[in-house]
Scaffold this motif. Sequence first.
Motif, PDB file in Angstrom:
ATOM      1  N   LYS A 190     -29.954  -7.167  -0.475  1.00 40.79           N
ATOM      2  CA  LYS A 190     -28.823  -6.269  -0.673  1.00 40.79           C
ATOM      3  C   LYS A 190     -28.046  -6.042   0.620  1.00 40.79           C
ATOM      4  CE  LYS A 190     -30.284  -3.571  -4.710  1.00 40.79           C
ATOM      5  NZ  LYS A 190     -30.442  -2.203  -5.257  1.00 40.79           N
ATOM      6  N   LEU A 191     -26.770  -5.722   0.477  1.00 43.59           N
ATOM      7  CA  LEU A 191     -25.930  -5.431   1.626  1.00 43.59           C
ATOM      8  C   LEU A 191     -26.384  -4.142   2.301  1.00 43.59           C
ATOM      9  CD1 LEU A 191     -22.366  -6.109   0.166  1.00 43.59           C
ATOM     10  CD2 LEU A 191     -23.866  -7.723   1.343  1.00 43.59           C
ATOM     11  N   SER A 192     -26.181  -4.068   3.601  1.00 44.10           N
ATOM     12  CA  SER A 192     -26.389  -2.796   4.302  1.00 44.10           C
ATOM     13  C   SER A 192     -25.284  -1.827   3.894  1.00 44.10           C
ATOM     14  CB  SER A 192     -26.355  -3.011   5.814  1.00 44.10           C
ATOM     15  OG  SER A 192     -25.037  -3.378   6.221  1.00 44.10           O
ATOM     16  N   LEU A 193     -25.448  -0.574   4.258  1.00 46.30           N
ATOM     17  CA  LEU A 193     -24.444   0.424   3.903  1.00 46.30           C
ATOM     18  C   LEU A 193     -23.095   0.081   4.521  1.00 46.30           C
ATOM     19  CD1 LEU A 193     -23.804   3.039   2.427  1.00 46.30           C
ATOM     20  CD2 LEU A 193     -24.526   4.302   4.462  1.00 46.30           C
ATOM     21  N   SER A 194     -23.075  -0.352   5.773  1.00 48.86           N
ATOM     22  CA  SER A 194     -21.792  -0.681   6.427  1.00 48.86           C
ATOM     23  C   SER A 194     -21.139  -1.894   5.764  1.00 48.86           C
ATOM     24  CB  SER A 194     -21.997  -0.932   7.921  1.00 48.86           C
ATOM     25  OG  SER A 194     -22.868  -2.028   8.141  1.00 48.86           O
ATOM     26  N   GLU A 195     -21.949  -2.886   5.401  1.00 48.48           N
ATOM     27  CA  GLU A 195     -21.410  -4.052   4.692  1.00 48.48           C
ATOM     28  C   GLU A 195     -20.863  -3.631   3.326  1.00 48.48           C
ATOM     29  OE1 GLU A 195     -24.240  -7.687   6.318  1.00 48.48           O
ATOM     30  OE2 GLU A 195     -24.974  -6.378   4.715  1.00 48.48           O
ATOM     31  N   GLY A 196     -21.625  -2.782   2.631  1.00 45.50           N
ATOM     32  CA  GLY A 196     -21.194  -2.321   1.316  1.00 45.50           C
ATOM     33  C   GLY A 196     -19.896  -1.548   1.369  1.00 45.50           C
ATOM     34  N   MET A 197     -19.715  -0.730   2.407  1.00 46.54           N
ATOM     35  CA  MET A 197     -18.477   0.041   2.524  1.00 46.54           C
ATOM     36  C   MET A 197     -17.292  -0.867   2.822  1.00 46.54           C
ATOM     37  SD  MET A 197     -19.241   3.060   1.660  1.00 46.54           S
ATOM     38  CE  MET A 197     -20.315   2.162   0.522  1.00 46.54           C
ATOM     39  N   ALA A 198     -17.540  -1.963   3.563  1.00 45.96           N
ATOM     40  CA  ALA A 198     -16.470  -2.932   3.804  1.00 45.96           C
ATOM     41  C   ALA A 198     -16.038  -3.587   2.492  1.00 45.96           C
ATOM     42  CB  ALA A 198     -16.931  -3.987   4.805  1.00 45.96           C
ATOM     43  N   VAL A 199     -17.019  -3.949   1.661  1.00 39.87           N
ATOM     44  CA  VAL A 199     -16.716  -4.526   0.353  1.00 39.87           C
ATOM     45  C   VAL A 199     -15.981  -3.511  -0.518  1.00 39.87           C
ATOM     46  CG1 VAL A 199     -17.742  -5.371  -1.802  1.00 39.87           C
ATOM     47  CG2 VAL A 199     -18.612  -6.168   0.408  1.00 39.87           C
ATOM     48  N   LEU A 200     -16.453  -2.279  -0.516  1.00 41.71           N
ATOM     49  CA  LEU A 200     -15.844  -1.240  -1.342  1.00 41.71           C
ATOM     50  C   LEU A 200     -14.391  -0.996  -0.947  1.00 41.71           C
ATOM     51  CD1 LEU A 200     -16.008   1.026  -3.451  1.00 41.71           C
ATOM     52  CD2 LEU A 200     -16.952   2.508  -1.655  1.00 41.71           C
ATOM     53  N   ARG A 201     -14.119  -0.875   0.344  1.00 38.61           N
ATOM     54  CA  ARG A 201     -12.752  -0.596   0.792  1.00 38.61           C
ATOM     55  C   ARG A 201     -11.797  -1.713   0.398  1.00 38.61           C
ATOM     56  NH1 ARG A 201     -15.417   1.301   5.425  1.00 38.61           N
ATOM     57  NH2 ARG A 201     -15.105  -0.719   6.472  1.00 38.61           N
ATOM     58  N   THR A 202     -12.209  -2.956   0.673  1.00 42.38           N
ATOM     59  CA  THR A 202     -11.308  -4.073   0.379  1.00 42.38           C
ATOM     60  C   THR A 202     -11.091  -4.239  -1.120  1.00 42.38           C
ATOM     61  OG1 THR A 202     -12.014  -5.242   2.372  1.00 42.38           O
ATOM     62  CG2 THR A 202     -10.926  -6.540   0.688  1.00 42.38           C
ATOM     63  N   THR A 203     -12.161  -4.144  -1.903  1.00 44.73           N
ATOM     64  CA  THR A 203     -12.045  -4.348  -3.343  1.00 44.73           C
ATOM     65  C   THR A 203     -11.276  -3.210  -3.997  1.00 44.73           C
ATOM     66  OG1 THR A 203     -14.183  -5.476  -3.271  1.00 44.73           O
ATOM     67  CG2 THR A 203     -13.316  -4.910  -5.440  1.00 44.73           C
ATOM     68  N   ALA A 204     -11.531  -1.979  -3.557  1.00 45.16           N
ATOM     69  CA  ALA A 204     -10.770  -0.843  -4.099  1.00 45.16           C
ATOM     70  C   ALA A 204      -9.288  -0.989  -3.778  1.00 45.16           C
ATOM     71  CB  ALA A 204     -11.311   0.464  -3.522  1.00 45.16           C
ATOM     72  N   GLY A 205      -8.977  -1.471  -2.569  1.00 47.53           N
ATOM     73  CA  GLY A 205      -7.581  -1.689  -2.208  1.00 47.53           C
ATOM     74  C   GLY A 205      -6.933  -2.771  -3.049  1.00 47.53           C
ATOM     75  N   ALA A 206      -7.678  -3.855  -3.313  1.00 45.32           N
ATOM     76  CA  ALA A 206      -7.152  -4.933  -4.151  1.00 45.32           C
ATOM     77  C   ALA A 206      -6.897  -4.442  -5.575  1.00 45.32           C
ATOM     78  CB  ALA A 206      -8.128  -6.105  -4.163  1.00 45.32           C
ATOM     79  N   LEU A 207      -7.827  -3.670  -6.118  1.00 44.64           N
ATOM     80  CA  LEU A 207      -7.645  -3.122  -7.463  1.00 44.64           C
ATOM     81  C   LEU A 207      -6.472  -2.153  -7.511  1.00 44.64           C
ATOM     82  CD1 LEU A 207     -11.363  -2.529  -8.526  1.00 44.64           C
ATOM     83  CD2 LEU A 207      -9.810  -4.311  -9.353  1.00 44.64           C
ATOM     84  N   HIS A 208      -6.322  -1.341  -6.464  1.00 44.09           N
ATOM     85  CA  HIS A 208      -5.194  -0.406  -6.408  1.00 44.09           C
ATOM     86  C   HIS A 208      -3.871  -1.168  -6.438  1.00 44.09           C
ATOM     87  CE1 HIS A 208      -2.875   3.152  -5.396  1.00 44.09           C
ATOM     88  NE2 HIS A 208      -2.324   2.489  -4.389  1.00 44.09           N
ATOM     89  N   ALA A 209      -3.797  -2.274  -5.694  1.00 40.51           N
ATOM     90  CA  ALA A 209      -2.573  -3.077  -5.693  1.00 40.51           C
ATOM     91  C   ALA A 209      -2.257  -3.601  -7.096  1.00 40.51           C
ATOM     92  CB  ALA A 209      -2.711  -4.236  -4.711  1.00 40.51           C
ATOM     93  N   LEU A 210      -3.292  -4.051  -7.814  1.00 38.74           N
ATOM     94  CA  LEU A 210      -3.096  -4.506  -9.196  1.00 38.74           C
ATOM     95  C   LEU A 210      -2.641  -3.361 -10.091  1.00 38.74           C
ATOM     96  CD1 LEU A 210      -6.247  -6.773  -9.726  1.00 38.74           C
ATOM     97  CD2 LEU A 210      -3.877  -7.559  -9.624  1.00 38.74           C
ATOM     98  N   HIS A 211      -3.336  -2.235  -9.989  1.00 38.60           N
ATOM     99  CA  HIS A 211      -3.035  -1.104 -10.873  1.00 38.60           C
ATOM    100  C   HIS A 211      -1.635  -0.546 -10.642  1.00 38.60           C
ATOM    101  CE1 HIS A 211      -7.687  -0.373 -11.070  1.00 38.60           C
ATOM    102  NE2 HIS A 211      -7.302  -1.438 -11.752  1.00 38.60           N
ATOM    103  N   GLN A 212      -1.156  -0.610  -9.391  1.00 42.90           N
ATOM    104  CA  GLN A 212       0.197  -0.132  -9.095  1.00 42.90           C
ATOM    105  C   GLN A 212       1.263  -0.967  -9.799  1.00 42.90           C
ATOM    106  OE1 GLN A 212      -0.420   3.026  -7.895  1.00 42.90           O
ATOM    107  NE2 GLN A 212       1.282   2.685  -6.494  1.00 42.90           N
TER     108      GLN A 212
END
Length: 206
Positions: A94-116
């Motif tokens: 599993k990813l470390s917490l810091s790795e997971g937060m990097a994935v979360l930030r980028t993916t959430a941003g990508a989804l936000h761009a789609l949803h907009q």
Amino acid sequence: NTYTLERLVHEGRHGALFEAKQIRLGYRCLVRLISVDPAQRKPLLAALSLQAQLLHPGLCPVVDTMQLSDDLLLMATPFLVGQDLSQRVAGQGKLSLSEGMAVLRTTAGALHALHQKGLCHGSVSGQNLLIVGFDDVAVDGALGGGQANQRVVLLDSGLYLAQKEKASAADDQAALGKLIEDHVSDLSPALRTVLASAQNPSVSKR
């Protein structure tokens, strides 16, 4: 005579994916042959057209589409070298917490761009989050463990439209919450609560 299909990469519910070469310019790309319900051709093409206008580092852009028949569509995207998140976790844990937060930030941003743009991804999972390397003057990427710069790119946005499947921004949010919960270690109780709320938006609004 636009593409040479060189190798079958994967075949699934959204059609066959090939490593290919664009003949005129000679660059490598991925070509997906998508089986499309004829009634869904216009909605799918409209969504892919909007996606092609989005510039976000966490989204894999659509560079070309071709209608091959009433029920078969060609979609071309850049050829990205990397491994998907599920492969990464299977091989390294599993990813470390810091790795997971990097994935979360980028993916959430990508989804936000789609949803907009009024779009949805429709199938957020470890199989369509690709971890790729990139060059920079400094090495500080959390996903590279301090040894290389890496980022995540979200693949295959909107393909659910090909077969009249349903999806919403809330579905994307819930899927991202589950993905982080399943692939990241050392989650704090507070963060687990946030992720649980993301997976049950109706509960979090009470």
